[in-house]
Scaffold this motif. Sequence first.
Motif, mmCIF file in Angstrom:
data_model
loop_
_atom_site.group_PDB
_atom_site.id
_atom_site.type_symbol
_atom_site.label_atom_id
_atom_site.label_comp_id
_atom_site.label_asym_id
_atom_site.label_seq_id
_atom_site.Cartn_x
_atom_site.Cartn_y
_atom_site.Cartn_z
ATOM 1 N N LYS A 63 0.829 -1.214 0.000
ATOM 2 C CA LYS A 63 0.000 0.000 0.000
ATOM 3 C C LYS A 63 0.861 1.260 0.000
ATOM 4 N N ASP A 64 0.229 2.395 -0.295
ATOM 5 C CA ASP A 64 0.890 3.701 -0.261
ATOM 6 C C ASP A 64 0.662 4.342 1.105
ATOM 7 N N TYR A 65 1.708 4.996 1.625
ATOM 8 C CA TYR A 65 1.628 5.628 2.944
ATOM 9 C C TYR A 65 2.089 7.078 2.885
ATOM 10 N N LEU A 66 1.390 7.916 3.637
ATOM 11 C CA LEU A 66 1.779 9.303 3.850
ATOM 12 C C LEU A 66 2.108 9.399 5.333
ATOM 13 N N ILE A 67 3.328 9.803 5.642
ATOM 14 C CA ILE A 67 3.836 9.783 7.007
ATOM 15 C C ILE A 67 4.102 11.204 7.485
ATOM 16 N N TYR A 68 3.815 11.425 8.767
ATOM 17 C CA TYR A 68 4.265 12.680 9.367
ATOM 18 C C TYR A 68 4.536 12.502 10.853
ATOM 19 N N CYS A 69 5.498 13.266 11.320
ATOM 20 C CA CYS A 69 5.829 13.346 12.740
ATOM 21 C C CYS A 69 5.602 14.808 13.131
ATOM 22 N N LYS A 70 6.281 15.282 14.137
ATOM 23 C CA LYS A 70 6.090 16.680 14.537
ATOM 24 C C LYS A 70 6.761 17.642 13.565
ATOM 25 N N SER A 71 8.045 17.389 13.219
ATOM 26 C CA SER A 71 8.779 18.355 12.402
ATOM 27 C C SER A 71 9.326 17.796 11.089
ATOM 28 N N GLY A 72 9.175 16.506 10.859
ATOM 29 C CA GLY A 72 9.629 15.899 9.612
ATOM 30 C C GLY A 72 10.871 15.035 9.733
ATOM 31 N N VAL A 73 11.606 15.160 10.837
ATOM 32 C CA VAL A 73 12.859 14.412 10.990
ATOM 33 C C VAL A 73 12.585 12.922 11.207
ATOM 34 N N ARG A 74 11.791 12.591 12.221
ATOM 35 C CA ARG A 74 11.461 11.175 12.470
ATOM 36 C C ARG A 74 10.710 10.579 11.284
ATOM 37 N N GLY A 75 9.883 11.383 10.630
ATOM 38 C CA GLY A 75 9.153 10.904 9.459
ATOM 39 C C GLY A 75 10.094 10.466 8.352
ATOM 40 N N GLY A 76 11.143 11.236 8.132
ATOM 41 C CA GLY A 76 12.137 10.872 7.126
ATOM 42 C C GLY A 76 12.858 9.594 7.485
ATOM 43 N N TYR A 77 13.198 9.447 8.750
ATOM 44 C CA TYR A 77 13.867 8.236 9.218
ATOM 45 C C TYR A 77 12.936 7.033 9.072
ATOM 46 N N PHE A 78 11.694 7.205 9.490
ATOM 47 C CA PHE A 78 10.698 6.139 9.401
ATOM 48 C C PHE A 78 10.504 5.717 7.943
ATOM 49 N N MET A 79 10.420 6.703 7.047
ATOM 50 C CA MET A 79 10.248 6.417 5.629
ATOM 51 C C MET A 79 11.432 5.621 5.083
ATOM 52 N N SER A 80 12.643 5.977 5.475
ATOM 53 C CA SER A 80 13.807 5.238 4.980
ATOM 54 C C SER A 80 13.816 3.806 5.517
ATOM 55 N N LYS A 81 13.351 3.611 6.738
ATOM 56 C CA LYS A 81 13.243 2.251 7.285
ATOM 57 C C LYS A 81 12.189 1.455 6.509
#
Length: 110
Positions: A63-81
């Motif tokens: 599936k396709d996912y749109l991710i967000y955290c508070k400021s974008g840093v954890r979201g980027g890490y999560f996306m790379s994982k």
Amino acid sequence: MSQFITITPDSALRLMEEKGSDITILDIRPKEEFELEHIPGAINLDYDGHKFEEKVDKLDKTKDYLIYCKSGVRGGYFMSKMRDTGFHRAYNILGGFVGWKISNLPLISE
């Protein structure tokens, strides 16, 4: 084709409108922050950075996912994982929830 990119809040809103229920919106902030306010349609997947495998075991990797955290840093890490563990497609919101809110985009407030 796999795709993992960071997109602006406005692009995220357009993506949500285009894909509708074909995209899953993941709010990876702590549950307390999610309960105060969040992006419409988001589900909370409180991500602490240490239990990635446990947190995503139940997610469909096709599936396709749109991710967000508070400021974008954890979201980027999560996306790379997600990319590294075989997910198909994910987008991270630039600036996270803060970027979304500053852009005056729709919110759900509890």
